[in-house]
Scaffold this motif. Sequence first.
Motif, PDB file in Angstrom:
ATOM      1  N   PHE A 194       0.869  -1.174   0.000  1.00  0.00           N
ATOM      2  CA  PHE A 194       0.000   0.000   0.000  1.00  0.00           C
ATOM      3  C   PHE A 194       0.906   1.225   0.000  1.00  0.00           C
ATOM      4  O   PHE A 194       1.670   1.448   0.942  1.00  0.00           O
ATOM      5  N   ASP A 195       0.846   2.014  -1.072  1.00  0.00           N
ATOM      6  CA  ASP A 195       1.669   3.217  -1.214  1.00  0.00           C
ATOM      7  C   ASP A 195       0.810   4.432  -0.921  1.00  0.00           C
ATOM      8  O   ASP A 195      -0.065   4.808  -1.724  1.00  0.00           O
ATOM      9  N   LEU A 223      -4.988   6.016  -2.391  1.00  0.00           N
ATOM     10  CA  LEU A 223      -3.653   5.444  -2.365  1.00  0.00           C
ATOM     11  C   LEU A 223      -3.551   4.365  -3.431  1.00  0.00           C
ATOM     12  O   LEU A 223      -4.558   3.955  -4.012  1.00  0.00           O
ATOM     13  N   VAL A 224      -2.323   3.905  -3.672  1.00  0.00           N
ATOM     14  CA  VAL A 224      -2.075   2.893  -4.700  1.00  0.00           C
ATOM     15  C   VAL A 224      -1.787   1.556  -4.028  1.00  0.00           C
ATOM     16  O   VAL A 224      -0.896   1.459  -3.181  1.00  0.00           O
ATOM     17  N   MET A 225      -2.545   0.546  -4.407  1.00  0.00           N
ATOM     18  CA  MET A 225      -2.304  -0.818  -3.949  1.00  0.00           C
ATOM     19  C   MET A 225      -1.670  -1.598  -5.090  1.00  0.00           C
ATOM     20  O   MET A 225      -2.167  -1.584  -6.217  1.00  0.00           O
ATOM     21  N   GLU A 226      -0.547  -2.262  -4.814  1.00  0.00           N
ATOM     22  CA  GLU A 226       0.135  -3.048  -5.823  1.00  0.00           C
ATOM     23  C   GLU A 226       0.198  -4.503  -5.386  1.00  0.00           C
ATOM     24  O   GLU A 226       0.510  -4.801  -4.230  1.00  0.00           O
ATOM     25  N   VAL A 227      -0.084  -5.401  -6.310  1.00  0.00           N
ATOM     26  CA  VAL A 227      -0.018  -6.840  -6.073  1.00  0.00           C
ATOM     27  C   VAL A 227       1.010  -7.412  -7.028  1.00  0.00           C
ATOM     28  O   VAL A 227       0.845  -7.318  -8.250  1.00  0.00           O
ATOM     29  N   LYS A 228       2.083  -7.992  -6.487  1.00  0.00           N
ATOM     30  CA  LYS A 228       3.145  -8.578  -7.311  1.00  0.00           C
ATOM     31  C   LYS A 228       3.269 -10.062  -6.971  1.00  0.00           C
ATOM     32  O   LYS A 228       3.236 -10.444  -5.801  1.00  0.00           O
ATOM     33  N   PHE A 229       3.434 -10.884  -7.991  1.00  0.00           N
ATOM     34  CA  PHE A 229       3.655 -12.311  -7.787  1.00  0.00           C
ATOM     35  C   PHE A 229       4.375 -12.876  -9.000  1.00  0.00           C
ATOM     36  O   PHE A 229       4.308 -12.310 -10.098  1.00  0.00           O
TER      37      PHE A 229
END
Length: 273
Positions: A194-195, A223-229
């Motif tokens: 969460f940025d 805000l910006v939520m990023e999901v990385k996988f």
Amino acid sequence: MKKIKNISHVGIAEHMKQLKNAEISERVGTAEYAGTAEHFRNEWKYLISTSEKELLELRMKHLLKKDPHASDGGYMIRSLYFDDYWNSAYEEKESGVLMRKKYRIRVYDYSDRSIKIERKKKFGSYIYKESAPLTREEVEKILAGEYEFLLHSPYSLCREFYIECVSNMMRPRTIVDYDRVPWIMDTGTVRITFDCDVRAAVGGYDIFDPTLATLPVLEPGKLVMEVKFTELLPQIVRDLLPPQSAEFTAVSKYVLCYEKTRYLNGFEYWAEN
């Protein structure tokens, strides 16, 4: 490889798969493929509200854990982004070019204990990051336009950055600040961040100066939520993500901050008047 334009939503996944396979096939039989092939990760972004973040964290705390590198649950990130004479990183993002890259120097909490130069390659919704360490003295040389030391660096990324600076006039463009709250899951190397309080720093390019004035770039409460996988996203985590009605976005913090501080670098005012 050719850049693909005007791709429909229906066919974008297939085009991305074809391009990725083509890139991998170019490396088959080489040392690069055998040892250090580029492993792209998935990156999904959402523009959410503060209340949505709080609700998501209530659900996530039973499945994921806070990143152990984050003291007090989070840390502050400052990135100095660079672009070339033609503003390629910005223009390609705005044009929707599938394959693009950008350079940045990143520090944490204004400290010089960990300084990295990074190159982030973007491939649709896939990302690949490379990094190399820098010292504070080296950062100061780059800001002063003294690039020669990069040519003699043991890190290929630094040597390639030297070529960009000399050949394409790669120069500092904007500083991006935000506060990150990171969550991780080992399965599928999942990372959710969460940025918050994304802002553009103005008044100089000294990334170690905590007194630089900043300008917010998102609406209040957003805000910006990023999901990385990497390989897979477990279904149990998929069920946590915002519903399809939420704002799934390709928001770029660099673009937002660049546009917020455009008046410092651009000549549109003089052209229009």
